[in-house]
Design a protein around this motif. Structure first.
Motif, PDB file in Angstrom:
ATOM      1  N   LYS A   1      -2.951  30.653 -59.025  1.00 40.88           N
ATOM      2  CA  LYS A   1      -1.278  31.252 -59.476  1.00 40.88           C
ATOM      3  C   LYS A   1      -0.240  31.175 -58.144  1.00 40.88           C
ATOM      4  O   LYS A   1       0.616  30.819 -58.081  1.00 40.88           O
ATOM      5  N   ASP A   2      -1.261  31.710 -57.036  1.00 37.15           N
ATOM      6  CA  ASP A   2      -0.186  31.736 -55.889  1.00 37.15           C
ATOM      7  C   ASP A   2      -1.280  31.819 -54.551  1.00 37.15           C
ATOM      8  O   ASP A   2      -2.239  32.417 -54.413  1.00 37.15           O
ATOM      9  N   PHE A   3      -0.778  30.812 -53.738  1.00 35.12           N
ATOM     10  CA  PHE A   3      -1.279  30.593 -52.313  1.00 35.12           C
ATOM     11  C   PHE A   3      -0.531  30.797 -51.237  1.00 35.12           C
ATOM     12  O   PHE A   3       0.505  29.927 -51.337  1.00 35.12           O
ATOM     13  N   ASP A   4      -0.922  31.798 -50.432  1.00 31.53           N
ATOM     14  CA  ASP A   4      -0.301  31.846 -49.091  1.00 31.53           C
ATOM     15  C   ASP A   4      -0.867  31.370 -47.753  1.00 31.53           C
ATOM     16  O   ASP A   4      -1.787  31.773 -47.446  1.00 31.53           O
ATOM     17  N   GLY A   5      -0.305  30.089 -47.471  1.00 31.63           N
ATOM     18  CA  GLY A   5      -0.968  29.654 -46.411  1.00 31.63           C
ATOM     19  C   GLY A   5      -1.019  30.338 -45.161  1.00 31.63           C
ATOM     20  O   GLY A   5      -1.792  30.178 -44.066  1.00 31.63           O
ATOM     21  N   LYS A   6      -0.132  31.096 -44.801  1.00 32.93           N
ATOM     22  CA  LYS A   6       0.188  31.848 -43.514  1.00 32.93           C
ATOM     23  C   LYS A   6      -1.061  33.082 -43.505  1.00 32.93           C
ATOM     24  O   LYS A   6      -1.686  33.261 -42.550  1.00 32.93           O
ATOM     25  N   THR A   7      -1.336  33.339 -44.732  1.00 29.79           N
ATOM     26  CA  THR A   7      -2.158  34.650 -44.477  1.00 29.79           C
ATOM     27  C   THR A   7      -3.615  34.351 -45.111  1.00 29.79           C
ATOM     28  O   THR A   7      -4.553  34.880 -45.316  1.00 29.79           O
ATOM     29  N   SER A   8      -3.557  32.827 -45.670  1.00 29.01           N
ATOM     30  CA  SER A   8      -4.779  32.391 -46.141  1.00 29.01           C
ATOM     31  C   SER A   8      -5.239  33.225 -47.365  1.00 29.01           C
ATOM     32  O   SER A   8      -6.325  33.589 -47.545  1.00 29.01           O
ATOM     33  N   ARG A   9      -4.271  33.795 -48.254  1.00 35.59           N
ATOM     34  CA  ARG A   9      -4.566  34.788 -49.176  1.00 35.59           C
ATOM     35  C   ARG A   9      -4.167  33.921 -50.701  1.00 35.59           C
ATOM     36  O   ARG A   9      -3.161  33.220 -50.664  1.00 35.59           O
ATOM     37  N   ILE A  10      -5.284  34.271 -51.707  1.00 34.67           N
ATOM     38  CA  ILE A  10      -5.029  33.999 -52.863  1.00 34.67           C
ATOM     39  C   ILE A  10      -4.680  35.249 -53.873  1.00 34.67           C
ATOM     40  O   ILE A  10      -5.182  36.216 -53.771  1.00 34.67           O
ATOM     41  N   ASN A  11      -3.641  34.837 -54.787  1.00 35.27           N
ATOM     42  CA  ASN A  11      -3.252  35.973 -55.798  1.00 35.27           C
ATOM     43  C   ASN A  11      -3.552  35.317 -57.310  1.00 35.27           C
ATOM     44  O   ASN A  11      -3.033  34.319 -57.593  1.00 35.27           O
TER      45      ASN A  11
ATOM     46  N   PHE B   1      -6.138  23.634 -49.566  1.00 37.49           N
ATOM     47  CA  PHE B   1      -5.027  23.778 -50.625  1.00 37.49           C
ATOM     48  C   PHE B   1      -3.670  23.399 -50.551  1.00 37.49           C
ATOM     49  O   PHE B   1      -2.945  23.443 -51.338  1.00 37.49           O
ATOM     50  N   LEU B   2      -3.107  23.027 -49.013  1.00 35.00           N
ATOM     51  CA  LEU B   2      -2.073  22.698 -48.578  1.00 35.00           C
ATOM     52  C   LEU B   2      -1.707  21.214 -48.473  1.00 35.00           C
ATOM     53  O   LEU B   2      -0.847  20.678 -48.240  1.00 35.00           O
ATOM     54  N   LYS B   3      -2.964  20.589 -48.672  1.00 35.21           N
ATOM     55  CA  LYS B   3      -2.819  19.020 -48.443  1.00 35.21           C
ATOM     56  C   LYS B   3      -2.003  18.392 -49.781  1.00 35.21           C
ATOM     57  O   LYS B   3      -2.076  19.030 -50.770  1.00 35.21           O
ATOM     58  N   ARG B   4      -1.199  17.452 -49.327  1.00 36.89           N
ATOM     59  CA  ARG B   4      -0.538  16.678 -50.292  1.00 36.89           C
ATOM     60  C   ARG B   4      -1.396  16.035 -51.237  1.00 36.89           C
ATOM     61  O   ARG B   4      -2.301  15.132 -50.798  1.00 36.89           O
ATOM     62  N   VAL B   5      -1.142  15.999 -52.554  1.00 35.25           N
ATOM     63  CA  VAL B   5      -1.995  15.446 -53.647  1.00 35.25           C
ATOM     64  C   VAL B   5      -1.308  14.068 -53.621  1.00 35.25           C
ATOM     65  O   VAL B   5      -0.245  13.872 -53.877  1.00 35.25           O
ATOM     66  N   ARG B   6      -2.275  13.107 -53.287  1.00 37.50           N
ATOM     67  CA  ARG B   6      -1.769  11.677 -53.378  1.00 37.50           C
ATOM     68  C   ARG B   6      -1.434  11.213 -54.904  1.00 37.50           C
ATOM     69  O   ARG B   6      -2.240  11.355 -55.680  1.00 37.50           O
ATOM     70  N   PRO B   7      -0.473  10.532 -54.911  1.00 40.55           N
ATOM     71  CA  PRO B   7      -0.024  10.023 -56.202  1.00 40.55           C
ATOM     72  C   PRO B   7      -1.209   8.834 -56.597  1.00 40.55           C
ATOM     73  O   PRO B   7      -1.964   8.242 -55.499  1.00 40.55           O
TER      74      PRO B   7
ATOM     75  N   PRO C   1      12.970  15.729 -43.657  1.00 41.89           N
ATOM     76  CA  PRO C   1      11.983  16.140 -42.688  1.00 41.89           C
ATOM     77  C   PRO C   1      10.584  16.491 -43.113  1.00 41.89           C
ATOM     78  O   PRO C   1      10.880  16.998 -44.225  1.00 41.89           O
ATOM     79  N   VAL C   2       9.663  16.122 -42.690  1.00 40.35           N
ATOM     80  CA  VAL C   2       8.301  16.529 -42.907  1.00 40.35           C
ATOM     81  C   VAL C   2       8.124  18.048 -42.846  1.00 40.35           C
ATOM     82  O   VAL C   2       8.170  18.621 -41.901  1.00 40.35           O
ATOM     83  N   LYS C   3       7.874  18.759 -44.109  1.00 37.61           N
ATOM     84  CA  LYS C   3       7.721  20.008 -44.352  1.00 37.61           C
ATOM     85  C   LYS C   3       6.383  20.322 -44.224  1.00 37.61           C
ATOM     86  O   LYS C   3       5.699  19.765 -44.864  1.00 37.61           O
ATOM     87  N   ILE C   4       6.081  21.234 -43.340  1.00 39.34           N
ATOM     88  CA  ILE C   4       4.675  21.905 -43.671  1.00 39.34           C
ATOM     89  C   ILE C   4       4.533  22.971 -44.642  1.00 39.34           C
ATOM     90  O   ILE C   4       5.191  23.936 -44.492  1.00 39.34           O
ATOM     91  N   GLN C   5       4.015  22.642 -45.678  1.00 34.86           N
ATOM     92  CA  GLN C   5       3.857  23.613 -46.810  1.00 34.86           C
ATOM     93  C   GLN C   5       2.991  24.722 -46.657  1.00 34.86           C
ATOM     94  O   GLN C   5       1.928  24.762 -46.170  1.00 34.86           O
ATOM     95  N   GLU C   6       3.529  25.890 -46.873  1.00 32.78           N
ATOM     96  CA  GLU C   6       2.735  26.991 -46.571  1.00 32.78           C
ATOM     97  C   GLU C   6       2.716  28.078 -47.814  1.00 32.78           C
ATOM     98  O   GLU C   6       1.714  29.009 -48.088  1.00 32.78           O
ATOM     99  N   HIS C   7       3.283  27.582 -49.079  1.00 32.60           N
ATOM    100  CA  HIS C   7       2.934  28.275 -50.280  1.00 32.60           C
ATOM    101  C   HIS C   7       2.741  27.054 -51.417  1.00 32.60           C
ATOM    102  O   HIS C   7       3.385  26.143 -51.317  1.00 32.60           O
ATOM    103  N   ARG C   8       1.817  27.532 -52.377  1.00 31.14           N
ATOM    104  CA  ARG C   8       1.693  26.709 -53.546  1.00 31.14           C
ATOM    105  C   ARG C   8       1.440  27.647 -54.505  1.00 31.14           C
ATOM    106  O   ARG C   8       1.002  28.612 -54.557  1.00 31.14           O
ATOM    107  N   ARG C   9       2.074  27.157 -55.867  1.00 28.97           N
ATOM    108  CA  ARG C   9       2.066  28.163 -56.976  1.00 28.97           C
ATOM    109  C   ARG C   9       1.599  27.195 -58.290  1.00 28.97           C
ATOM    110  O   ARG C   9       1.850  26.187 -58.303  1.00 28.97           O
ATOM    111  N   ASN C  10       0.590  28.068 -59.301  1.00 28.14           N
ATOM    112  CA  ASN C  10       0.239  27.406 -60.258  1.00 28.14           C
ATOM    113  C   ASN C  10      -0.270  25.942 -60.270  1.00 28.14           C
ATOM    114  O   ASN C  10       0.516  24.955 -60.527  1.00 28.14           O
ATOM    115  N   PHE C  11      -1.486  25.764 -59.493  1.00 27.68           N
ATOM    116  CA  PHE C  11      -2.048  24.267 -59.298  1.00 27.68           C
ATOM    117  C   PHE C  11      -3.478  24.323 -59.388  1.00 27.68           C
ATOM    118  O   PHE C  11      -4.074  25.442 -59.192  1.00 27.68           O
TER     119      PHE C  11
END
Length: 360
Positions: free
Chosen positions: A164-174, A239-245, A141-151
Motif C-alpha cells: 500500500k505504501d513504500f518509502d524508498g528513503k527509509t526502505s520502509r513498507i506500510n 520496488f522503485l524500478k520503472r515497470v516497462r510497458p 526531467p528524469v525523476k528519481i522515484q522515492e515513493h510508490r503506493r498501491n502496487f
C-alpha cells in the motif's frame, strides 16, 4: 532456370527495399511536420530530433514491411508483364507459377526476419525511444522515484507482493500482503503485515499474520510481532524500478509477465492480446502475398499503378481490422487469441479464394 529465378528474386527484394525506404521516409516526414511546432516551442536541438526518429524507425519498418512486400511483388511482375517477359517465359514453356512459389517462399523468410527484428531491435528501440522522448523531446526531467503506493510486485521464487505504501528513503513498507505460490499456481502461504523494514539483507515485518495452506485446503494461522524473512531476495531498489510497458518487452518477457499477473489474479487481456499479436502480425506478409501474387500476373495495362492502389487499400483495411480487434480483445469483448488472429483468418480466407479464382 537459375538465371530467371535469381533475376526475379533480386529485383523483388530490390523493389521491396526501395518501397520500404520510401514508405518509412513518408511516415517520418508526416510525423516531423505534425510535431514541428512542438519541437520549436521546446527548443529541441536537431541532433535529438534525428536520434528520436532513428529510435522510431524500427517500429515503422515492422509496420510497413507487409505493404512493401506486396508493392515489390506488383513492381517485379508488373514490369515483367509490361516488357512482355512473362509472355516470353510462357512461350518458352516456362511455368510462371514457379516464380510465384519462389516469391511466396521468400515471403516466409521475410516473415521470420520481421519477427526476429521486432523481438530484438524493435523492443530495444522502443525502450530507448521512451527515455529519449521523455528527456530530450518532452523536456521532462528524469525523476528519481522515492515513493510508490498501491502496487503489485512480482518477486522471485513465486512471491507476489501487494504494497500500500513504500518509502524508498527509509526502505520502509506500510501495509503489505505477500502470497507464495507453488508450481501449480496454488497459494501455499499468505502474510499480512502492518509494516516492514529492510535491514542486513533481510526484510523484517512487524505485526504479521501468517496463513499456511496445505494440499487439503486446511488453513493454519499464526500471529507474530516480528517476522524476519531472509528468503525474500527483493531489495528496496527493486520496488522503485520503472515497470516497462509491454511494447518494450520481447515475447518471452510478455509471457512471463502474463504468468505472474495471472497468479495475482489481475486482468491480463491486454498482455495476452499483445503476446498473440507478436506472432500473428508477421504472418500477414505471407497472406498478402498469396492475395497479390495472382493479381500481379493478371493485371496488364496500368498494372503497377493499380497494384499500388490495391496495396494501400489492403494495408488500411488490415490495420483498421487489427486495431479494432485488439481494442475488443483488451476490453474483454473478444478472446485475446481471436482478437489477434481474426484479421489473419479473414485475409487468409480471401487469399484462398483469390488463389483459386484467378486463372493464370
Amino acid at each position: 532456370m537459375k538465371v530467371i529465378y535469381s533475376y526475379v528474386q533480386k529485383n523483388f527484394l530490390r523493389y521491396l527495399l526501395f518501397s520500404m525506404l520510401v514508405l518509412v521516409f513518408i511516415y517520418i516526414i508526416i510525423n516531423l511536420f505534425d510535431n514541428l511546432g512542438k519541437y520549436l516551442a521546446r527548443s529541441v536541438v536537431f541532433k535529438d530530433i534525428v536520434i528520436y526518429y532513428l529510435y522510431l524507425t524500427p517500429s515503422y519498418i515492422t509496420l510497413l514491411i507487409p505493404v512493401a512486400a506486396i508493392i515489390g511483388a506488383f513492381f517485379i511482375f508488373g514490369f515483367m508483364t509490361k516488357n512482355r517477359e512473362i509472355i516470353a517465359l510462357k512461350a518458352s514453356g516456362f511455368d510462371v507459377n514457379r516464380l510465384m512459389i519462389m516469391i511466396f517462399l521468400t515471403g516466409i523468410g521475410i516473415s521470420i526476419a520481421t519477427f526476429v527484428f521486432q523481438e530484438t531491435v524493435g523492443v530495444w528501440a522502443q525502450g530507448r525511444l521512451f527515455e529519449h522522448k521523455s528527456e530530450k523531446i518532452d523536456k521532462r526531467p528524469v525523476k528519481i522515484q522515492e515513493h510508490r503506493r498501491n502496487f503489485f510486485f512480482y518477486g522471485e521464487n513465486n512471491w507476489i507482493y501487494f504494497i500500500k505504501d513504500f518509502d524508498g528513503k527509509t526502505s520502509r513498507i506500510n501495509n503489505a500482503v505477500l502470497w507464495n505460490l507453488d508450481k501449480g499456481q496454488r497459494i501455499v502461504k499468505r502474510i499480512d503485515a502492518a509494516a516492514g523494514e529492510y535491514h542486513d539483507d533481510a526484510w523484517i515485518f512487524s505485526n504479521a499474520v501468517i496463513r499456511d495452506f496445505d494440499t487439503a485446503g486446511t488453513e493454519t494461522i499464526a500471529r507474530v510481532a516480528v517476522l524476519t524473512m531472509p528468503e525474500l531476495v527483493e531489495k528496496p531498489a527493486d520496488f522503485l524500478k520503472r515497470v516497462r510497458p509491454i511494447e518494450e518487452m520481447n515475447f518471452i518477457e510478455i509471457a512471463r509477465f502474463v504468468q505472474r499477473k495471472s497468479k495475482a489474479g489481475e486482468n491480463v487481456a491486454k498482455e495476452e492480446v499483445e503476446l498473440n499479436y507478436r506472432f500473428s502480425f508477421p504472418l500477414i506478409t505471407i497472406i498478402l502475398l498469396v492475395i497479390c501474387l495472382p493479381l500481379s500476373l493478371v493485371l496488364r495495362k496500368g498494372g503497377i499503378a493499380i497494384g499500388l492502389g490495391i496495396s494501400i487499400i489492403l494495408a488500411f483495411i488490415y490495420w483498421g481490422l487489427i486495431q479494432s480487434c485488439r481494442a475488443y480483445g483488451v476490453a474483454g469483448l473478444m478472446t485475446p487469441l481471436l482478437a489477434a488472429w481474426l484479421p489473419n483468418i479473414i485475409f487468409g480466407a480471401v487469399a484462398v479464394v483469390f488463389a483459386a479464382a484467378i486463372r493464370r
